[in-house]
Structure formats: C-alpha cells, structure tokens
Write a protein that holds these residues in place. Structure first.
Motif, mmCIF file in Angstrom:
data_model
loop_
_atom_site.group_PDB
_atom_site.id
_atom_site.type_symbol
_atom_site.label_atom_id
_atom_site.label_comp_id
_atom_site.label_asym_id
_atom_site.label_seq_id
_atom_site.Cartn_x
_atom_site.Cartn_y
_atom_site.Cartn_z
ATOM 1 N N PRO A 1 -1.598 -6.766 8.027
ATOM 2 C CA PRO A 1 -2.859 -6.253 8.589
ATOM 3 C C PRO A 1 -3.877 -7.215 8.843
ATOM 4 C CG PRO A 1 -2.037 -4.565 7.031
ATOM 5 C CD PRO A 1 -1.043 -5.831 6.893
ATOM 6 N N ARG B 1 1.239 -0.322 15.013
ATOM 7 C CA ARG B 1 0.610 -1.113 13.922
ATOM 8 C C ARG B 1 -0.931 -1.037 14.336
ATOM 9 N NH1 ARG B 1 4.622 -0.090 12.195
ATOM 10 N NH2 ARG B 1 6.339 -1.418 10.985
ATOM 11 N N TYR C 1 -3.413 0.484 11.669
ATOM 12 C CA TYR C 1 -4.227 -0.412 10.950
ATOM 13 C C TYR C 1 -5.673 -0.332 11.419
ATOM 14 C CZ TYR C 1 0.033 -2.848 9.489
ATOM 15 O OH TYR C 1 1.197 -3.386 9.106
#
Length: 378
Positions: free
Chosen positions: A226, A256, A260
């Motif tokens: 992240p 992702r 995130y």
C-alpha cells in the motif's frame, strides 16, 4: 518433399508469451516440411477476452491444446500446470518442448519435459536481474539450467549463462522475438487519439493531442504494498500536471487501488484510466508517447526498439542492454529520482539510445535454422 524431422511442442501461458510465439509460429509454418509445431496454451493467463484479442491481432493460430489452468498461487498454479501437462507429453511424444520467457508455465512445462527425457528449448534465455525476490528470476535461472538449447536476446545473456556453467555449444545468440513482432505489426498499430476522443468524463482530448506519457504498473513489489503504490500514484498525479498520462490499468493493479482506497489519486482530467489494451492498441500508445513509466520488462525492450524514453519503476532490470544501449533509465520508486528523470526527458528529450544488435525482426528465422540443424545432428 522431405519428411518432417522435428515435432516441436510450443508452450504459451501468459500475455508476454503471446508476442513472443507469434513470429516463431509464423516462421515454423514456412518450414513445415522439416518442422511440425503444436501450440499449447496452459491457460495461466485466464482473461479469455484478452487472450482472444492477442491471438486475433497477432494472427496466432488457435492453440491445439488448452490446459485451462487459470489463476492461483505460484505453487498451486505451477503444480496444476505440471499435472495437466504430463499426459500431453505422454500422448504427443514431441521431439522437443519450446518454452518462452519466465512465467510459471515456462518452468512448469520445462520441468515435466526434462524429467521425461524430452529436450527443452528456452527462448529468451540468460536474462538476469540478480533479484531472487522476483518469482520470474527463479523461473529464468531454473529453466536455463535444464534446457538443451538456449536462445539469447543479447550478448550479455550468454555471459550470464557461461558463468552459471551452461555449455557454450548450447547457447545461441539470435536476437529478440519481441522485436520481430513489433516490427511486423508497426504499420498496423492503432492510433491513440481514438482512445482519447472516446474517453468521456472530464478527460480533455486536446490535452493529449499535444503529447502524453504512458504508464503501466503490475509488479507485486509496486502494487501489493500500500505504501509503495500510494507513493507511485501520488508521483503520477504530480507528473500529470506537466504531462497528461494514459494509464491502462492491469486488473491486479485496479484491484489494489480499490482495496487500498487510492482511487482519488487518479481522479484527474489529465490522467486517462484505460482498461487493459490489446497489442495493437498498446503499440500505438507506445509509439506516440513522449515518455513511458513502467515496471514491465517487455516494455523496456519495446521502447528501446521504438526510440521512446523509458523510465523503469523498479530497483533493477534483467534487460541491462536497454539501459546500456537503449532508451531506458532505471529509477526505482524514489520520488526524487522519478521527478528528476521526467524533468530531463521533458527538457532535453531523454536518452536517444540505439537499436541493439540482431533486434532486426529476424530472430525467429535464426531460431528455426538452429533447431533444424540441431535436429539433424541428433
């Protein structure tokens, strides 16, 4: 007409393999009196639409065999490919198995073949990042150790193989089949303005008509962390103030970004988010870009062939010739280094580079010639 003397089982598994197999299958077809090629797709790349797009655009024949393996962890995927591949070898009994690059399908099928006493041919051998944290590096090293014929894209790859104890007579410098595909399709590349004009939303196509950068991100080290991903997206947002960016988003990366909660960093009329593109669309985007920011190995090679400045968002590269001779600069993920390199490209045009030796569109022809000679001497 002479009898067929060599039956080659050619293995593809993921998107990078598609570009590499296209010229090989085309050249093998021209030698069909001495080479018989069977094409097997492991199904490691499980996006059916993308696979069909690449096969259609690159005029690759439909696979004779599709194992349909699909996604999974490295261990599960490797094991499943091996399990499904073994009966194929028992049935076909090929003269040799040809594998490409460094994906999981490469090492999986090579291992099964060598344990059955079937010679392995590795196209794109000898490339090294010297980072064993990359799964691809492990695949490359192991595949090279068990291959009978190793075809290299650059002379430095041969030096790597010799250091690792590979016999010189097994190594053949033939050039880069990725560049065969690029040169063959360059006149068919799709102009990118159609993508920009149809983007809709807040995107202003005229911004892109004056020049743009192209971005690709998919490496786990960049997108699965992240903090790293946030840092890179923040820097891309900053770069877009100077140069609008086209960003075909890999499915893993898109997942992702959402996971995130980083989507706000890409909400800009100067960042065009695109779905994954076909080969001809990507070729058009690369050809006309002012610069490319990427963590892809293949794009490092393609930008060198096209003469487009490339900024590699990794700490190392297994393709050093793109840095030494080409247009590539490796900057890692340090924002200051990225910013400095982008500024140099926009200020002076970046590295000019040159096209490396044997990146001339004839690598597949050299591969076929070596295989025919090798088979005749067995």
């Amino acid at each position: 007409m002479s009898a067929i003397i060599t039956n080659i089982l050619c293995v593809v598994g993921a998107r990078p393999n598609f570009m590499k197999i296209a010229p090989i299958m085309r050249v093998f077809k021209r030698h069909e009196t001495t080479l018989a090629a069977t094409l097997l797709h492991t199904g490691q790349h499980y996006d059916a639409a993308m696979k069909k797009s690449f096969f259609d655009q690159l005029h690759i024949p439909e696979p004779d065999i599709d194992l349909g393996v699909g996604s999974g962890s490295h261990a599960l995927q490797t094991a499943e490919i091996m399990r499904r591949f073994e009966p194929v070898l028992d049935d076909l009994k090929p003269t040799a198995v040809l594998v490409l690059g460094d994906v999981n399908s490469t090492i999986s099928c090579a291992l099964v073949a060598v344990k059955k006493g079937i010679p392995v041919i590795h196209v794109e051998a000898g490339l090294r990042s010297y980072d064993r944290g990359m799964p691809e590096e492990v695949n490359r090293v192991l595949t090279d150790q068990i291959s009978d014929l190793l075809f290299t894209t650059e002379r430095g790859a041969e030096a790597n193989l010799l250091r690792e104890g590979i016999a010189a007579e097994r190594i053949h410098f033939v050039g880069n089949v990725m560049i065969d595909t690029l040169r063959y399709n360059l006149d068919r590349a799709i102009e990118p303005m159609a993508l920009f004009s149809s983007a809709g939303g807040e995107i202003e196509p005229e911004n892109f008509s004056a020049g743009y950068g192209l971005v690709t991100l998919h490496r786990p080290s960049n997108v699965d962390n992240p903090a790293n991903l946030k840092c890179l997206l923040t820097e891309l947002r900053s770069i877009s103030d100077r140069l609008p960016l086209a960003f075909p988003v890999h499915p893993r990366t898109a997942q992702r970004i959402k996971e995130y909660a980083l989507e706000n960093l890409l909400n800009s009329p100067r960042i065009l988010r695109l779905p994954p593109q076909g080969y001809l669309e990507m070729l058009g985007l690369m050809r006309h870009a002012k610069l490319i920011l990427t963590d892809s190995g293949g794009i490092q090679e393609e930008t060198t062939a096209l003469g487009v400045p490339c900024i590699t968002l990794r700490e190392n590269t297994e393709r050093p010739i793109t840095v030494d001779e080409g247009t590539n600069t490796v900057v890692g993920t340090d924002p200051e280094k990225i910013r400095t390199c982008v500024g140099e490209v926009l200020g002076s045009g970046g590295k000019q580079g040159r096209v490396p030796e044997y990146w001339d569109g004839r690598a597949a022809e050299r591969i076929a010639e070596v295989i025919i000679n090798w088979a005749q001497q067995r």
